[in-house]
Design a protein around this motif. Structure first.
Motif, PDB file in Angstrom:
ATOM      1  N   THR A 158       4.676  -8.669 -10.720  1.00  0.00           N
ATOM      2  CA  THR A 158       4.568  -8.462  -9.501  1.00  0.00           C
ATOM      3  C   THR A 158       2.969  -8.748  -8.861  1.00  0.00           C
ATOM      4  O   THR A 158       2.100  -8.276  -9.298  1.00  0.00           O
TER       5      THR A 158
ATOM      6  N   THR B 299       8.581  -6.867  -0.872  1.00  0.00           N
ATOM      7  CA  THR B 299       8.443  -5.438  -0.346  1.00  0.00           C
ATOM      8  C   THR B 299       7.198  -4.827   0.138  1.00  0.00           C
ATOM      9  O   THR B 299       6.055  -5.315  -0.241  1.00  0.00           O
TER      10      THR B 299
ATOM     11  N   TYR C 268       4.588  -1.717   0.957  1.00  0.00           N
ATOM     12  CA  TYR C 268       4.187  -0.449   0.810  1.00  0.00           C
ATOM     13  C   TYR C 268       3.200   0.038   2.071  1.00  0.00           C
ATOM     14  O   TYR C 268       1.935  -0.636   2.027  1.00  0.00           O
TER      15      TYR C 268
ATOM     16  N   LEU D 108       4.076   2.666  -7.855  1.00  0.00           N
ATOM     17  CA  LEU D 108       5.466   2.414  -7.415  1.00  0.00           C
ATOM     18  C   LEU D 108       6.110   0.938  -7.703  1.00  0.00           C
ATOM     19  O   LEU D 108       7.372   0.989  -8.099  1.00  0.00           O
ATOM     20  N   ALA D 109       5.443  -0.099  -7.816  1.00  0.00           N
ATOM     21  CA  ALA D 109       5.918  -1.377  -8.171  1.00  0.00           C
ATOM     22  C   ALA D 109       6.303  -1.616  -9.649  1.00  0.00           C
ATOM     23  O   ALA D 109       6.807  -2.283 -10.056  1.00  0.00           O
TER      24      ALA D 109
ATOM     25  N   THR E 174      11.707   0.741 -10.498  1.00  0.00           N
ATOM     26  CA  THR E 174      12.425   0.461  -9.429  1.00  0.00           C
ATOM     27  C   THR E 174      12.023   0.702  -7.992  1.00  0.00           C
ATOM     28  O   THR E 174      12.246   1.814  -7.841  1.00  0.00           O
ATOM     29  N   PRO E 175      11.821  -0.035  -6.902  1.00  0.00           N
ATOM     30  CA  PRO E 175      11.384   0.486  -5.660  1.00  0.00           C
ATOM     31  C   PRO E 175      12.681   1.384  -5.199  1.00  0.00           C
ATOM     32  O   PRO E 175      13.747   0.701  -5.186  1.00  0.00           O
TER      33      PRO E 175
ATOM     34  N   SER F   3      15.257   1.290   0.638  1.00  0.00           N
ATOM     35  CA  SER F   3      14.711   1.667   1.967  1.00  0.00           C
ATOM     36  C   SER F   3      15.490   1.375   3.002  1.00  0.00           C
ATOM     37  O   SER F   3      16.340   0.158   2.855  1.00  0.00           O
TER      38      SER F   3
ATOM     39  N   LEU G   5       8.398   0.399   2.932  1.00  0.00           N
ATOM     40  CA  LEU G   5       8.464   1.763   2.106  1.00  0.00           C
ATOM     41  C   LEU G   5       7.155   2.714   2.381  1.00  0.00           C
ATOM     42  O   LEU G   5       6.043   1.882   2.353  1.00  0.00           O
TER      43      LEU G   5
END
Length: 209
Positions: free
Chosen positions: A31, A59, A61, A85-86, A89-90, A93, A103
């Motif tokens: 990521t 994604t 945040y 968080l990354a 698994t997120p 949302s 998120l």
């Protein structure tokens, strides 16, 4: 620009400067940082694979700009929350911004990941090679978002706009000349256009400049 707005701009510009390294080095695993986009009270950290640009592959945040005591959050703390968080698994949302899953981070419930050895190396080298000055860059860069091909949107605070202007540029071509002219170009109101991007008040298209 009001005092509160100026403080927000300075905080967003600080976070952007100190997170830039993670466009090239992973935040965690596979990521990477794909954007930092400003809002009035938060900063939105856009993440995805190293080459991800499609909205459904990204994604976002959303992190508050201040902690529970009202103090400005630091870049290492924002990075730690996002990294935690990354790494998993997120959560699902139901909110989206510009087609990207959004998120909202409740920082009271998330334990920030500790700094990595690479973080410490970057801190030492950045401090020595890029020392603090009392005159920050003007106009301030409050964020960016990598786009398709060689495009990138820069989020630049402009006092006359009462907020942030999104400036679309290409990463190829006469970059040196463009960067030199950018502080002047963003003030030319005839270039300002409206855009559905909620992170800026106007946009400027400099992709053919």
């Amino acid at each position: 620009m009001s005092g509160t707005c100026r403080e927000t701009v300075e905080q967003q510009a600080y976070l952007t400067r100190h997170l830039l390294d993670y466009t090239a080095a992973p935040v965690v695993g596979g990521t990477f940082l794909r954007g930092v986009v400003p809002t009035r009270d938060t900063v939105r950290i856009v993440t995805g694979a190293s080459d991800a640009v499609a909205p459904d592959a990204l994604t976002v945040y959303e992190v508050p700009l201040t902690d529970d005591d009202g103090d400005p959050v630091t870049a290492p703390l924002v990075l730690g929350w996002v990294r935690t968080l990354a790494a998993g698994t997120p959560p699902r949302s139901d909110e989206f911004v510009m087609g990207m899953a959004l998120l909202r981070v409740d920082t009271s419930l998330v334990e920030p990941a500790p700094p990595t050895p690479a973080d410490r190396v970057l801190r030492v080298l950045r401090t020595l090679a890029w020392p603090f000055t009392e005159s920050p860059p003007s106009p301030p860069l409050c964020g960016f978002l990598l786009g398709q091909g060689d495009r990138m949107r820069l989020y630049i605070a402009v006092e006359e706009a009462n907020g942030v202007i999104g400036v679309d540029v290409r990463l190829t071509g006469a970059l040196t000349a463009l960067l030199a002219a950018l502080p002047t170009l963003v003030h030319e109101k005839e270039r300002w256009a409206h855009d559905p991007d909620p992170h800026c008040t106007h946009t400027i298209d400099l992709t053919t400049w």
